[in-house]
Motif scaffolding. Structure first.
Motif, PDB file in Angstrom:
ATOM      1  N   LEU A 133      -1.757   2.875  -1.434  1.00  0.00           N
ATOM      2  CA  LEU A 133      -0.882   2.067  -1.060  1.00  0.00           C
ATOM      3  C   LEU A 133       0.377   2.535  -2.079  1.00  0.00           C
ATOM      4  CD1 LEU A 133      -0.904  -1.825  -0.569  1.00  0.00           C
ATOM      5  CD2 LEU A 133       0.880  -0.802  -1.848  1.00  0.00           C
ATOM      6  N   GLY A 134       0.087   2.959  -3.090  1.00  0.00           N
ATOM      7  CA  GLY A 134       0.928   3.065  -4.115  1.00  0.00           C
ATOM      8  C   GLY A 134       1.836   4.238  -3.742  1.00  0.00           C
ATOM      9  N   PHE A 135       1.085   5.611  -3.247  1.00  0.00           N
ATOM     10  CA  PHE A 135       1.666   6.803  -2.976  1.00  0.00           C
ATOM     11  C   PHE A 135       2.640   6.430  -1.719  1.00  0.00           C
ATOM     12  CE2 PHE A 135       1.871  10.714  -0.508  1.00  0.00           C
ATOM     13  CZ  PHE A 135       1.690  11.693  -1.484  1.00  0.00           C
ATOM     14  N   ILE A 366      -6.642  -6.739  -2.821  1.00  0.00           N
ATOM     15  CA  ILE A 366      -6.684  -5.226  -2.798  1.00  0.00           C
ATOM     16  C   ILE A 366      -5.636  -4.845  -3.981  1.00  0.00           C
ATOM     17  CG2 ILE A 366      -7.338  -5.102  -0.460  1.00  0.00           C
ATOM     18  CD1 ILE A 366      -4.409  -4.096  -0.106  1.00  0.00           C
ATOM     19  N   THR A 367      -5.701  -3.549  -4.194  1.00  0.00           N
ATOM     20  CA  THR A 367      -4.857  -2.969  -5.300  1.00  0.00           C
ATOM     21  C   THR A 367      -3.873  -1.931  -4.551  1.00  0.00           C
ATOM     22  OG1 THR A 367      -6.167  -1.097  -5.883  1.00  0.00           O
ATOM     23  CG2 THR A 367      -6.667  -3.407  -6.955  1.00  0.00           C
ATOM     24  N   VAL A 372      -3.529   2.281   2.999  1.00  0.00           N
ATOM     25  CA  VAL A 372      -2.321   1.851   3.980  1.00  0.00           C
ATOM     26  C   VAL A 372      -2.179   2.597   5.180  1.00  0.00           C
ATOM     27  CG1 VAL A 372      -0.822   2.996   2.503  1.00  0.00           C
ATOM     28  CG2 VAL A 372      -0.064   1.020   3.834  1.00  0.00           C
ATOM     29  N   MET A 373      -1.866   2.323   6.296  1.00  0.00           N
ATOM     30  CA  MET A 373      -1.336   3.095   7.274  1.00  0.00           C
ATOM     31  C   MET A 373       0.131   2.943   7.709  1.00  0.00           C
ATOM     32  SD  MET A 373      -4.522   4.172   8.106  1.00  0.00           S
ATOM     33  CE  MET A 373      -4.194   5.082   9.303  1.00  0.00           C
ATOM     34  N   THR A 374       0.811   4.157   7.851  1.00  0.00           N
ATOM     35  CA  THR A 374       2.306   3.979   8.146  1.00  0.00           C
ATOM     36  C   THR A 374       2.766   5.057   9.011  1.00  0.00           C
ATOM     37  OG1 THR A 374       2.580   5.849   6.447  1.00  0.00           O
ATOM     38  CG2 THR A 374       2.762   3.477   5.554  1.00  0.00           C
ATOM     39  N   ALA A 438       0.393  -5.103  -8.976  1.00  0.00           N
ATOM     40  CA  ALA A 438       0.416  -4.469 -10.234  1.00  0.00           C
ATOM     41  C   ALA A 438       1.586  -3.368 -10.164  1.00  0.00           C
ATOM     42  CB  ALA A 438      -0.952  -3.563 -10.172  1.00  0.00           C
ATOM     43  N   LEU A 439       1.862  -3.049  -9.091  1.00  0.00           N
ATOM     44  CA  LEU A 439       3.051  -2.217  -8.898  1.00  0.00           C
ATOM     45  C   LEU A 439       4.447  -2.886  -9.299  1.00  0.00           C
ATOM     46  CD1 LEU A 439       2.425   0.241  -5.773  1.00  0.00           C
ATOM     47  CD2 LEU A 439       2.203   0.780  -7.948  1.00  0.00           C
ATOM     48  N   GLU A 440       4.482  -4.120  -8.724  1.00  0.00           N
ATOM     49  CA  GLU A 440       5.575  -4.752  -8.768  1.00  0.00           C
ATOM     50  C   GLU A 440       5.750  -5.597 -10.066  1.00  0.00           C
ATOM     51  OE1 GLU A 440       4.765  -4.305  -4.664  1.00  0.00           O
ATOM     52  OE2 GLU A 440       3.549  -4.802  -6.217  1.00  0.00           O
ATOM     53  N   TYR A 441       4.619  -5.680 -10.794  1.00  0.00           N
ATOM     54  CA  TYR A 441       4.784  -6.133 -12.216  1.00  0.00           C
ATOM     55  C   TYR A 441       5.194  -4.905 -13.086  1.00  0.00           C
ATOM     56  CZ  TYR A 441       2.627 -10.794 -12.580  1.00  0.00           C
ATOM     57  OH  TYR A 441       2.560 -12.238 -12.653  1.00  0.00           O
TER      58      TYR A 441
END
Length: 482
Positions: A133-135, A366-367, A372-374, A438-441
């Motif tokens: 997801l982060g990537f 989830i973290t 994630v699918m895009t 976590a990313l948004e924090y």
């Protein structure tokens, strides 16, 4: 089994078996087994599905080195992999295209800007993308990922397939959904993975000869913070010759977080929306504060009741030294299912807090390291639309190994015969999974993790510490979400 419970069980069975057929029976619902947009694309008919770890590459598309390796050691496809390869072949035939599935996840380790440049230049062609997801989020923020609202084939109102609003919030940025937060969709033949799963060992629990099972507590409304707190001391043994723990959970700095589970189970979250629709810090809310205080009560039960240890958790659970195990779906489907017979344990939701609606709150999450699918943004907008049509069909319902759909197959292979309760809990949690933000924090995430560690060890009082973090967290959320 009483009549009420039997009727409830029959209802669950009908619901599970009919979940996917229901859309087709209702003329107002889209028929997801067919494309939701007309195929008009006339460009290059070879499409690339990168990072597709659940769909092996077709031998037709092997490099010379891969052909040589396959000749030496022929691939041994799983039932699920074969089903997905067949599904891709069906979609290829339907639209007259070639879909190259490449399961090389080493690209996830590349610098995002490097990968984006190689994708844009065609050095690494990509149309459909599976990554962490982060990537993928970084790719979206730099305009390489197509927003889902632009894709005609993707009907995000189909909760059964994609997950509801709560789940899609994981892959939303400032109100725009940019990806599907799972492997494929809820229909794809892979178990849905999330954190915050509570298992209990039947033999260990039964050895204490208590009046009620956890399932009966769940049914009669006592599977609550108070009920669990009262139960834990009754399912432990601290004798010198037979030490057994009531609950084992992973360290906060690892993938698990019992504090976050409790916050979610009490109707709270790390991020909430205020009356003006602004995203703000949620951990200072009364329900989150009460959840943290409850965790401290649990920890105060003593070292012989609660055990924090990830390295020995499976052995302890398997060898009847632990009654309840807080873990994640990855460990269950990849490790526990191989080590422990399914009939030896059962799934339970995290106990419900007093500030949440009983039976309706999910503590699963989830973290940013999860799937994630895009759909990649192409210079030709029609190509992105075509890729979305292919993706929509590839991850639709699939018949597998004599089952009517993947859920039936999953139940037969990973759950004990007759344990529809556990399977229904799995389904409910997979549909209502949360995101840990976590990313948004941003930089504030380290502060939150340290707070959770201190809550677990009892070093701090949440009421004296949390207020100091609110402005820091809100500052991070203003940059990332508002």
């Amino acid at each position: 089994m009483n009549t009420k419970k039997l009727l409830a069980l029959l209802f669950v069975l009908v619901l599970v078996c009919g979940m996917f057929a229901a859309c087709k029976d209702d003329p107002d619902e889209p028929d997801t087994s067919q494309p939701t947009a007309e195929w008009t694309y006339t460009g290059d008919n070879t499409f690339y599905f990168r990072g597709s770890t659940f769909i092996p590459k077709n031998p037709r598309d092997y490099t010379d080195a891969e052909k040589e390796a396959a000749a030496a050691v022929p691939p041994n496809y799983s039932v699920e992999e074969e089903a997905m390869m067949n599904k891709v072949a069906e979609v290829e035939e339907r639209y007259g295209v070639t879909i190259v599935c490449d399961s090389d996840t080493s690209i996830w380790l590349m610098d995002v800007s490097e990968f984006a440049a190689m994708a844009a230049s065609g050095e690494i062609p990509v149309d459909i993308f599976h990554s962490e997801l982060g990537f993928a989020r970084e790719l979206y923020l730099t305009n390489y990922i197509e927003p889902m609202s632009n894709l005609e084939a993707i009907d995000l109102s189909n909760d059964a397939k994609w997950g509801g609003e709560n789940k899609l919030a994981m892959t939303s940025y400032k109100g725009e959904v940019w990806g599907i937060p799972c492997i494929g969709s809820n229909y794809a033949p892979v178990p849905q993975i999330y954190y915050g799963v509570l298992l209990y060992n039947h033999d260990t629990y039964d050895s204490y000869n208590l009046d009620k099972t956890p399932e009966e507590m769940l049914e009669d409304g006592t599977w609550t913070f108070d009920g669990f707190l009262e139960l834990l001391p009754q399912v432990t043994n601290n004798s010198e010759t037979d030490t057994r723990w009531a609950l084992q959970y992973p360290p906060v700095e690892a993938t698990g977080n019992i504090v976050f589970n409790a916050i979610l189970a009490n109707g709270g979250n790390k991020v909430i929306q205020n009356a003006d629709g602004k995203y703000v810090c949620g951990i200072a809310e009364p329900n989150a504060m009460a959840a943290m205080e409850w965790v401290q009560q649990v920890m105060n039960l003593g070292e012989y009741t609660i055990k924090q240890d990830k390295s020995k958790e499976l052995d302890n659970f398997n060898e009847n030294r632990v009654t309840f195990l807080l873990t994640d779906g990855n460990r269950i489907f990849r490790e526990i299912a191989k080590l422990i017979p399914a009939e030896d344990y059962a799934w339970m939701p995290f106990p419900y807090g007093p500030d949440a609606e009983y039976g309706q709150t999910s503590s699963a999450y989830i973290t940013s390291a999860d799937s994630v699918m895009t759909i990649f943004r192409s210079e030709d907008p029609e190509r992105s639309q075509a890729a979305a049509i292919l993706f929509n069909d590839i991850v639709d319902t699939v018949s597998i190994a004599g089952s009517s759909d993947y859920n039936e197959y999953l139940f037969r292979n990973y759950f004990a015969e007759g344990d529809e309760d556990s399977f229904n809990i799995y389904l409910e949690l997979s549909q209502s999974t949360n995101y840990n933000y976590a990313l948004e924090y941003g930089v504030a995430e380290g502060r939150f993790v340290n707070l959770c560690k201190s809550v677990v060890t009892g070093d701090i009082s949440p009421s004296s510490t949390v207020p100091q973090l609110v402005d820091i967290i809100n500052g991070a959320l203003d940059k990332s979400m508002n």
